[in-house]
Write a protein that holds these residues in place. Structure first.
Motif, short mmCIF file in Angstrom:
data_model
loop_
_atom_site.label_atom_id
_atom_site.label_comp_id
_atom_site.label_asym_id
_atom_site.label_seq_id
_atom_site.Cartn_x
_atom_site.Cartn_y
_atom_site.Cartn_z
N LEU A 17 0.86 -1.13 0.02
CA LEU A 17 -0.03 -0.05 -0.01
C LEU A 17 0.67 1.20 -0.04
O LEU A 17 2.10 1.23 0.00
CB LEU A 17 -0.76 0.11 1.12
N THR A 18 0.24 2.29 0.00
CA THR A 18 0.92 3.70 0.09
C THR A 18 0.75 4.42 1.31
O THR A 18 1.68 5.29 1.60
CB THR A 18 0.21 4.61 -1.10
N ASP A 19 0.21 3.82 2.19
CA ASP A 19 -0.07 4.41 3.52
C ASP A 19 1.15 4.64 4.36
O ASP A 19 2.27 3.87 4.13
CB ASP A 19 -1.03 3.56 4.37
N ASP A 20 1.39 5.47 5.30
CA ASP A 20 2.22 5.52 6.05
C ASP A 20 2.44 4.25 7.13
O ASP A 20 1.46 3.78 7.26
CB ASP A 20 2.35 6.91 7.18
N PRO A 21 3.66 3.73 7.31
CA PRO A 21 3.82 2.70 8.27
C PRO A 21 3.07 2.75 9.71
O PRO A 21 3.33 3.78 10.24
CB PRO A 21 5.33 2.50 8.11
N ARG A 22 2.75 1.70 10.02
CA ARG A 22 1.91 1.83 11.48
C ARG A 22 2.90 0.05 12.04
O ARG A 22 3.25 -0.37 11.37
CB ARG A 22 0.69 1.32 11.57
N PHE A 23 2.58 0.32 13.28
CA PHE A 23 2.84 -1.02 14.20
C PHE A 23 4.28 -1.53 13.96
O PHE A 23 4.59 -2.82 14.19
CB PHE A 23 1.96 -2.21 13.68
N GLY A 24 5.23 -0.55 13.78
CA GLY A 24 6.82 -1.06 13.43
C GLY A 24 7.10 -1.56 12.17
O GLY A 24 8.18 -2.18 12.19
N LEU A 25 6.25 -1.63 11.13
CA LEU A 25 6.40 -2.32 9.81
C LEU A 25 7.51 -1.82 9.28
O LEU A 25 7.67 -0.29 9.39
CB LEU A 25 5.03 -2.05 8.98
N VAL A 26 8.14 -2.30 8.52
CA VAL A 26 9.57 -2.06 7.75
C VAL A 26 9.06 -1.87 6.26
O VAL A 26 8.64 -2.96 5.69
CB VAL A 26 10.69 -3.04 7.91
N PRO A 27 9.30 -0.70 5.74
CA PRO A 27 9.16 -0.75 4.18
C PRO A 27 9.94 -0.90 3.18
O PRO A 27 11.18 -0.71 3.64
CB PRO A 27 8.63 1.18 4.04
N LEU A 28 9.68 -1.58 2.13
CA LEU A 28 10.45 -1.98 1.07
C LEU A 28 10.05 -1.38 -0.27
O LEU A 28 8.82 -1.39 -0.53
CB LEU A 28 10.50 -3.41 0.98
N ALA A 29 10.77 -0.50 -0.95
CA ALA A 29 10.31 -0.16 -2.15
C ALA A 29 10.16 -1.20 -3.32
O ALA A 29 11.05 -2.31 -3.22
CB ALA A 29 11.58 0.65 -2.73
N ILE A 30 8.95 -1.09 -3.98
CA ILE A 30 8.67 -2.22 -4.98
C ILE A 30 9.20 -1.73 -6.25
O ILE A 30 8.92 -0.60 -6.72
CB ILE A 30 7.40 -2.46 -4.99
#
Length: 294
Positions: free
Chosen positions: A236-249
């Motif tokens: 998704l595009t949302d800001d991260p929550r719950f300590g999730l780690v973002p990975l660029a696709i």
């Protein structure tokens, strides 16, 4: 009923005499007298009694006076609002966006506004048909789909499409992921009504990959919560929550997947110039907050 007559009544009541009231108004005494007499005939009540050369409000006049004052204030408010409209100013502004854009982009942006900015109202709408709200009273629409050409518009952001994983996930130390790897993952995806899901599906199809999600969600927050529990990868595009780690696709050519946000408004809007400035300010805000792709 003419406002001029109401104003004469209020000024004379405050001044105590027709002569003093006429001086305040900058008109002749006979004209003020005629206006008050005309008002009394229209209202069918006597507003003043004469006593020792002065005017004294009757009981009816005392009851009418605060209402007359309120009427004059309201008339002045109308005049002020009309002058603002003529000058292209906005006292209130109605913004419309999908839920994610409303919560992650517009709300943080509005939080930076000063007290002299228009008073905002932010409504949520589905992407499909969102620009029709401009014909139903919305001032500015911000959405991840391009508007019809009959609206004025500008691009205000390019947001990354992210794969979010829990900190314990094997991918958590990485910065990016490609579509081929995602095709084999336990995907936690938004429902197809979300534009982010459509972008992801389209990119997967273009790469010759099918999309078989483990689960689909109508709420980005719930999707992230399930990903945080270690059940898979949410996209998704949302800001991260719950300590999730973002990975660029990245697609097969190594380009990061992004979603463009467009701001649109009616070309004939009385405050079109102001709305254009707001769109520019939003673009500056998103560049500072997210940079390109985030």
């Amino acid at each position: 009923m003419e406002l001029r007559a109401v104003r004469c009544f209020v000024e004379v009541a405050d001044a105590g005499t027709v002569t003093a009231g006429a001086e305040r108004l900058g008109v002749g005494q006979p004209a003020v007298t005629r206006q008050i007499q005309q008002l009394e005939r229209q209202l069918r009540i006597r507003l003043f009694d004469r006593e020792d050369g002065r005017l004294r409000l009757t009981s009816a006049g005392r009851d009418v006076l605060p209402v007359a004052r309120r009427l004059l204030r309201q008339a002045e408010d109308v005049s002020t609002a009309a002058r603002g409209v003529a000058a292209g100013r906005l006292q209130h502004v109605r913004l419309v966006a999908p839920g994610t854009t409303r919560d992650d982009v517009l709300a943080p942006w509005v939080a930076t506004w000063g007290a002299d900015a228009p008073l905002p109202r932010i409504d949520e709408a589905q992407v499909d048909g969102i620009y029709q709200t401009l014909r139903r009273g919305a001032d500015l629409v911000v959405a991840p789909v391009a508007p019809p050409r009959d609206f004025a518009s500008s691009i205000v952001a390019e947001l990354g499409l992210w794969a979010y994983v829990a900190p314990t996930h094997p991918w958590a130390s990485r910065e990016g992921i490609d579509l081929t790897e995602l095709a084999d993952a336990d995907l936690l995806l938004l429902e197809r009504s979300f534009h982010a899901r459509r972008i992801f599906d389209g990119s997967m199809n273009a790469a010759g990959l099918g999309v078989e999600p483990t689960a689909q969600f109508g709420s980005p927050v719930v999707a992230q919560a399930v990903a945080a529990s270690g059940r898979g990868v949410c996209v998704l595009t949302d800001d991260p929550r719950f300590g999730l780690v973002p990975l660029a696709i990245h697609d097969n050519e190594g380009r990061a997947l992004t979603v463009r946000l467009h701001a649109a408004w009616q070309r004939g809007h009385h405050a079109a110039a102001t709305l254009e400035r707001l769109a520019g300010d939003l673009a500056s805000f998103t560049r500072e907050r997210y940079g390109r792709g985030r």
